[in-house]
Design an enzyme around this catalytic site. Structure first.
Site, PDB file in Angstrom:
ATOM      1  N   GLY A  32      -0.739   1.809 -12.604  1.00  0.00           N
ATOM      2  CA  GLY A  32      -1.423   1.095 -13.688  1.00  0.00           C
ATOM      3  C   GLY A  32      -2.870   0.840 -13.304  1.00  0.00           C
ATOM      4  O   GLY A  32      -3.279   1.078 -12.161  1.00  0.00           O
ATOM      5  N   LEU A  33      -3.599   0.331 -14.272  1.00  0.00           N
ATOM      6  CA  LEU A  33      -5.030   0.063 -14.077  1.00  0.00           C
ATOM      7  C   LEU A  33      -5.260  -0.964 -12.973  1.00  0.00           C
ATOM      8  O   LEU A  33      -4.359  -1.758 -12.659  1.00  0.00           O
ATOM      9  CB  LEU A  33      -5.627  -0.485 -15.384  1.00  0.00           C
ATOM     10  CG  LEU A  33      -5.620   0.448 -16.591  1.00  0.00           C
ATOM     11  CD1 LEU A  33      -5.992  -0.334 -17.857  1.00  0.00           C
ATOM     12  CD2 LEU A  33      -6.585   1.617 -16.375  1.00  0.00           C
ATOM     13  N   SER A  34      -6.464  -0.968 -12.443  1.00  0.00           N
ATOM     14  CA  SER A  34      -6.850  -2.028 -11.516  1.00  0.00           C
ATOM     15  C   SER A  34      -6.727  -3.379 -12.238  1.00  0.00           C
ATOM     16  O   SER A  34      -7.150  -3.499 -13.390  1.00  0.00           O
ATOM     17  CB  SER A  34      -8.306  -1.798 -11.075  1.00  0.00           C
ATOM     18  OG  SER A  34      -8.708  -2.820 -10.204  1.00  0.00           O
ATOM     19  N   GLY A  35      -6.101  -4.336 -11.602  1.00  0.00           N
ATOM     20  CA  GLY A  35      -5.931  -5.660 -12.221  1.00  0.00           C
ATOM     21  C   GLY A  35      -4.725  -5.758 -13.142  1.00  0.00           C
ATOM     22  O   GLY A  35      -4.490  -6.804 -13.754  1.00  0.00           O
ATOM     23  N   SER A  36      -3.932  -4.675 -13.244  1.00  0.00           N
ATOM     24  CA  SER A  36      -2.772  -4.705 -14.150  1.00  0.00           C
ATOM     25  C   SER A  36      -1.604  -5.481 -13.543  1.00  0.00           C
ATOM     26  O   SER A  36      -0.633  -5.781 -14.229  1.00  0.00           O
ATOM     27  CB  SER A  36      -2.329  -3.280 -14.507  1.00  0.00           C
ATOM     28  OG  SER A  36      -1.952  -2.562 -13.341  1.00  0.00           O
ATOM     29  N   GLY A  37      -1.693  -5.779 -12.231  1.00  0.00           N
ATOM     30  CA  GLY A  37      -0.655  -6.600 -11.600  1.00  0.00           C
ATOM     31  C   GLY A  37       0.231  -5.849 -10.614  1.00  0.00           C
ATOM     32  O   GLY A  37       1.236  -6.405 -10.142  1.00  0.00           O
ATOM     33  N   LYS A  38      -0.117  -4.625 -10.279  1.00  0.00           N
ATOM     34  CA  LYS A  38       0.731  -3.827  -9.366  1.00  0.00           C
ATOM     35  C   LYS A  38       0.995  -4.566  -8.054  1.00  0.00           C
ATOM     36  O   LYS A  38       2.133  -4.734  -7.628  1.00  0.00           O
ATOM     37  CB  LYS A  38       0.047  -2.481  -9.018  1.00  0.00           C
ATOM     38  CG  LYS A  38      -0.243  -1.601 -10.203  1.00  0.00           C
ATOM     39  CD  LYS A  38      -0.917  -0.301  -9.783  1.00  0.00           C
ATOM     40  CE  LYS A  38      -2.295  -0.480  -9.161  1.00  0.00           C
ATOM     41  NZ  LYS A  38      -3.312  -1.047 -10.055  1.00  0.00           N
ATOM     42  N   SER A  39      -0.096  -4.991  -7.425  1.00  0.00           N
ATOM     43  CA  SER A  39       0.009  -5.613  -6.115  1.00  0.00           C
ATOM     44  C   SER A  39       0.744  -6.959  -6.206  1.00  0.00           C
ATOM     45  O   SER A  39       1.630  -7.250  -5.392  1.00  0.00           O
ATOM     46  CB  SER A  39      -1.407  -5.798  -5.563  1.00  0.00           C
ATOM     47  OG  SER A  39      -1.360  -6.423  -4.341  1.00  0.00           O
ATOM     48  N   SER A 106      -2.837   5.485  -9.106  1.00  0.00           N
ATOM     49  CA  SER A 106      -2.244   6.816  -9.372  1.00  0.00           C
ATOM     50  C   SER A 106      -2.337   7.188 -10.858  1.00  0.00           C
ATOM     51  O   SER A 106      -1.317   7.262 -11.541  1.00  0.00           O
ATOM     52  CB  SER A 106      -0.806   6.884  -8.865  1.00  0.00           C
ATOM     53  OG  SER A 106      -0.011   5.792  -9.245  1.00  0.00           O
TER      54      SER A 106
HETATM   55  P1  ADP Z   1      -3.607  -4.448  -9.211  1.00  0.00           P
HETATM   56  O1  ADP Z   1      -2.831  -4.389  -7.915  1.00  0.00           O
HETATM   57  O2  ADP Z   1      -2.918  -3.719 -10.324  1.00  0.00           O
HETATM   58  O3  ADP Z   1      -5.044  -4.070  -9.059  1.00  0.00           O
HETATM   59  P2  ADP Z   1      -3.518  -7.293  -8.841  1.00  0.00           P
HETATM   60  O4  ADP Z   1      -2.081  -7.676  -8.682  1.00  0.00           O
HETATM   61  O5  ADP Z   1      -4.360  -7.144  -7.599  1.00  0.00           O
HETATM   62  O6  ADP Z   1      -3.589  -5.955  -9.706  1.00  0.00           O
HETATM   63  O7  ADP Z   1      -4.272  -8.301  -9.781  1.00  0.00           O
HETATM   64  C1  ADP Z   1      -3.681  -8.886 -10.909  1.00  0.00           C
HETATM   65  C2  ADP Z   1      -4.366 -10.225 -11.155  1.00  0.00           C
HETATM   66  O8  ADP Z   1      -3.846 -10.795 -12.351  1.00  0.00           O
HETATM   67  C3  ADP Z   1      -4.118 -11.213 -10.023  1.00  0.00           C
HETATM   68  O9  ADP Z   1      -5.281 -11.960  -9.809  1.00  0.00           O
HETATM   69  C4  ADP Z   1      -3.000 -12.090 -10.605  1.00  0.00           C
HETATM   70  O10 ADP Z   1      -3.011 -13.385 -10.053  1.00  0.00           O
HETATM   71  C5  ADP Z   1      -3.353 -12.108 -12.083  1.00  0.00           C
HETATM   72  N1  ADP Z   1      -2.216 -12.348 -12.992  1.00  0.00           N
HETATM   73  C6  ADP Z   1      -2.181 -13.237 -13.986  1.00  0.00           C
HETATM   74  N2  ADP Z   1      -1.001 -13.215 -14.641  1.00  0.00           N
HETATM   75  C7  ADP Z   1      -0.256 -12.270 -14.031  1.00  0.00           C
HETATM   76  C8  ADP Z   1       1.067 -11.771 -14.263  1.00  0.00           C
HETATM   77  N3  ADP Z   1       1.851 -12.238 -15.245  1.00  0.00           N
HETATM   78  N4  ADP Z   1       1.509 -10.782 -13.456  1.00  0.00           N
HETATM   79  C9  ADP Z   1       0.715 -10.279 -12.472  1.00  0.00           C
HETATM   80  N5  ADP Z   1      -0.544 -10.702 -12.218  1.00  0.00           N
HETATM   81  C10 ADP Z   1      -1.036 -11.693 -12.990  1.00  0.00           C
END
Ligand code: ADP
Length: 204
Positions: A32-39, A106
């Site tokens: 998924g996109l950056s910031g989508s919550g993967k990590s 990816s």
């Molecule tokens: P990615 O790994 O896809 O780049 P991150 O997990 O690093 O994404 O970032 C997601 C951000 O969104 C984090 O700062 C997280 O705290 C925030 N967030 C807010 N709500 C949610 C949610 N329901 N699930 C996952 N992340 C969330």
């Protein structure tokens, strides 16, 4: 590849290693996109599985670029090689009997397919973080969207480089409408339903 390289079958099989750990190995591939919550979700699931006694390993984001893939840059060729190596390492970890969680953008279908094809049917679980770009950009946890919009980062996925959304992911999660706990519950439910993990904690 040299014709002098011969595959060795190990005396302890993949199945025997898994049996010792009382679990069925698989790879959960978060895309998924950056910031989508993967990590965030991969880490939360890792904790939940670990607490239930499962043997897991998390491959996350930039970490592999510090070691295994530190010779790789961001050219098309190197991005493909980055994912290929992560796929192969994930495969080795599942051969060792682990439940593996990988969290990488990816963006390309062909790369994800390449990793999927390394695994027996049912052992590759594609988890599509289907969070809208607007939400990801609003969160911008690493300030990367701001830089990409300002032209300071080129070929940024979702801005000036495409993200090819999975058409038939095993699991789809939208973190703009689901909490972290909702996502973890959904994933645990999937793993239970597919009998990759078992209700009583460790598999029997
Ligand atoms: P990615 O790994 O896809 O780049 P991150 O997990 O690093 O994404 O970032 C997601 C951000 O969104 C984090 O700062 C997280 O705290 C925030 N967030 C807010 N709500 C949610 C949610 N329901 N699930 C996952 N992340 C969330």
């Amino acid at each position: 590849m040299s014709s002098n390289i011969v595959w060795h079958n190990h005396k302890v099989t993949r199945a025997e290693r898994a049996e010792n750990k009382h679990q069925r190995p698989c790879l959960l591939w978060f895309t998924g996109l950056s910031g989508s919550g993967k990590s965030t979700i991969a880490n939360a699931l890792d904790v939940a599985l670990h607490q239930r006694g499962y043997h897991t390993f998390l491959l996350d984001g930039d970490n592999v670029r510090h070691g295994l893939n530190k010779d790789l840059g961001f050219s098309d060729e190197d991005r493909v090689e980055n994912i290929r190596r992560i796929g192969e390492v994930s495969k080795l970890f599942t051969d060792a009997g682990l439940i593996v969680l990988s969290a990488f953008i990816s963006p390309f279908t062909s790369d994800r397919r390449m990793v999927r094809n390394l695994f027996p049917a049912g052992e590759f679980v594609e988890v599509f973080m289907d969070t809208p770009l607007a939400t990801c950009e609003e969160r911008d946890p690493k300030g990367l969207y701001e830089k990409a919009r300002a032209g300071k980062i080129k070929h940024f996925t979702g801005i000036d480089s495409p993200y090819e959304a999975p058409e038939r992911p095993e699991v789809r999660l939208d973190t703009s409408s689901m909490s972290v706990d909702d996502c973890v519950d959904h994933l645990i439910g999937y793993l239970l339903q597919r009998e990759l993990i078992f209700e009583s904690g460790q598999a029997g």
